[in-house]
Design a protein around this motif. Structure first.
Motif, mmCIF file in Angstrom:
data_model
loop_
_atom_site.group_PDB
_atom_site.id
_atom_site.type_symbol
_atom_site.label_atom_id
_atom_site.label_comp_id
_atom_site.label_asym_id
_atom_site.label_seq_id
_atom_site.Cartn_x
_atom_site.Cartn_y
_atom_site.Cartn_z
ATOM 1 N N LEU A 154 37.527 48.038 3.411
ATOM 2 C CA LEU A 154 37.336 46.691 2.863
ATOM 3 C C LEU A 154 37.654 45.606 3.886
ATOM 4 C CD1 LEU A 154 38.714 46.943 -0.789
ATOM 5 C CD2 LEU A 154 36.352 46.559 -0.078
ATOM 6 N N ILE A 155 38.553 45.904 4.809
ATOM 7 C CA ILE A 155 38.888 44.899 5.820
ATOM 8 C C ILE A 155 38.247 45.246 7.170
ATOM 9 C CG2 ILE A 155 41.004 44.184 4.645
ATOM 10 C CD1 ILE A 155 42.574 45.737 6.826
ATOM 11 N N GLN A 156 37.292 46.157 7.123
ATOM 12 C CA GLN A 156 36.510 46.556 8.296
ATOM 13 C C GLN A 156 37.378 47.102 9.428
ATOM 14 O OE1 GLN A 156 34.214 43.010 9.062
ATOM 15 N NE2 GLN A 156 32.833 43.444 7.360
ATOM 16 N N ARG A 157 38.374 47.932 9.054
ATOM 17 C CA ARG A 157 39.238 48.581 10.047
ATOM 18 C C ARG A 157 39.192 50.103 9.925
ATOM 19 N NH1 ARG A 157 42.016 45.876 14.057
ATOM 20 N NH2 ARG A 157 42.991 47.894 14.040
ATOM 21 N N ASP A 158 38.276 50.620 9.121
ATOM 22 C CA ASP A 158 38.199 52.065 8.916
ATOM 23 C C ASP A 158 37.727 52.809 10.157
ATOM 24 O OD1 ASP A 158 35.767 50.641 8.172
ATOM 25 O OD2 ASP A 158 34.935 52.607 7.670
ATOM 26 N N GLY A 159 37.103 52.136 11.084
ATOM 27 C CA GLY A 159 36.661 52.775 12.321
ATOM 28 C C GLY A 159 37.821 53.316 13.146
ATOM 29 N N GLU A 160 38.995 52.771 12.945
ATOM 30 C CA GLU A 160 40.185 53.230 13.674
ATOM 31 C C GLU A 160 40.593 54.636 13.254
ATOM 32 O OE1 GLU A 160 41.578 51.353 16.152
ATOM 33 O OE2 GLU A 160 39.872 50.059 15.739
ATOM 34 N N LEU A 161 40.223 55.053 12.066
ATOM 35 C CA LEU A 161 40.647 56.363 11.558
ATOM 36 C C LEU A 161 40.188 57.502 12.458
ATOM 37 C CD1 LEU A 161 40.025 55.890 7.740
ATOM 38 C CD2 LEU A 161 42.228 56.063 8.911
ATOM 39 N N GLY A 162 39.000 57.405 12.993
ATOM 40 C CA GLY A 162 38.465 58.461 13.837
ATOM 41 C C GLY A 162 39.187 58.612 15.160
ATOM 42 N N ARG A 163 39.981 57.631 15.526
ATOM 43 C CA ARG A 163 40.693 57.669 16.799
ATOM 44 C C ARG A 163 42.172 57.993 16.652
ATOM 45 N NH1 ARG A 163 36.735 53.806 17.370
ATOM 46 N NH2 ARG A 163 37.899 52.049 16.577
ATOM 47 N N LEU A 164 42.683 57.998 15.442
ATOM 48 C CA LEU A 164 44.125 58.168 15.252
ATOM 49 C C LEU A 164 44.675 59.459 15.847
ATOM 50 C CD1 LEU A 164 44.647 56.843 11.615
ATOM 51 C CD2 LEU A 164 45.274 55.740 13.759
ATOM 52 N N ALA A 165 43.988 60.553 15.653
ATOM 53 C CA ALA A 165 44.468 61.843 16.151
ATOM 54 C C ALA A 165 43.524 62.437 17.189
ATOM 55 C CB ALA A 165 44.659 62.805 14.983
ATOM 56 N N ALA A 166 42.773 61.585 17.865
ATOM 57 C CA ALA A 166 41.814 62.065 18.863
ATOM 58 C C ALA A 166 42.546 62.842 19.958
ATOM 59 C CB ALA A 166 41.060 60.884 19.468
ATOM 60 N N PRO A 167 42.037 64.015 20.314
ATOM 61 C CA PRO A 167 42.713 64.852 21.309
ATOM 62 C C PRO A 167 42.983 64.150 22.638
ATOM 63 C CG PRO A 167 40.920 66.058 20.290
ATOM 64 C CD PRO A 167 40.826 64.640 19.800
ATOM 65 N N GLU A 168 42.093 63.265 23.037
ATOM 66 C CA GLU A 168 42.301 62.591 24.319
ATOM 67 C C GLU A 168 43.472 61.617 24.306
ATOM 68 O OE1 GLU A 168 38.854 60.402 22.245
ATOM 69 O OE2 GLU A 168 39.505 62.469 22.511
ATOM 70 N N HIS A 169 44.000 61.317 23.125
ATOM 71 C CA HIS A 169 45.156 60.428 23.018
ATOM 72 C C HIS A 169 46.410 61.179 22.566
ATOM 73 C CE1 HIS A 169 42.452 57.134 23.657
ATOM 74 N NE2 HIS A 169 41.740 57.465 22.609
ATOM 75 N N ASP A 170 46.343 62.501 22.484
ATOM 76 C CA ASP A 170 47.465 63.325 22.026
ATOM 77 C C ASP A 170 48.410 63.560 23.203
ATOM 78 O OD1 ASP A 170 49.231 65.192 21.061
ATOM 79 O OD2 ASP A 170 47.694 66.518 20.225
#
Length: 122
Positions: A72-88
């Motif tokens: 609803l606040i147009q921030r759902d795109g961040e979900l795909g990056r939360l646990a991305a392997p390249e940031h682990d």
């Protein structure tokens, strides 16, 4: 009274605080948009009490509800990056340690092979 999942009782304090902040931030986002609890809950497909629990930082609120609020606040795109392997960072550090150990093991094996292959002096 509903049974609380053991995992929710074992949340690290920093994680619980982050969830509470997320809820408060979502409440601010709703208020800045001049949306009522009822309207926002209807748009999310949840009850007003569920929305109130989300905004209060209740860690038992389902991730799908959180995702809908972020949408609803147009921030759902961040979900795909939360646990991305390249940031682990933990896995990255583990990979570096494993690579260093592999390099050391290969260097030892190479040194041992050279020692075995060297001609013996009488």
């Amino acid at each position: 009274m509903p049974k609380t999942a053991r995992a929710l009782l074992q949340l690290p304090p920093a994680t619980a605080a982050a969830i509470e902040k997320l809820g408060a931030d979502l409440a601010v986002a709703r208020l800045r948009r001049k949306e009522s609890l009822k309207t926002w809950a209807t748009r999310m497909g949840v009850s007003v009490p569920t929305l109130q629990r989300l905004e209060a930082g209740d860690s038992a609120v389902g991730i799908g509800i959180v995702a809908t609020a972020l949408w609803l606040i147009q921030r759902d795109g961040e979900l795909g990056r939360l646990a991305a392997p390249e940031h682990d960072q933990g896995a990255i550090e583990m990979g570096v340690r494993e690579a260093v150990e592999l390099g050391r093991a290969r260097a030892r094996a190479s040194a041992e092979a050279r020692t075995r292959a060297a001609p013996k002096k009488d």
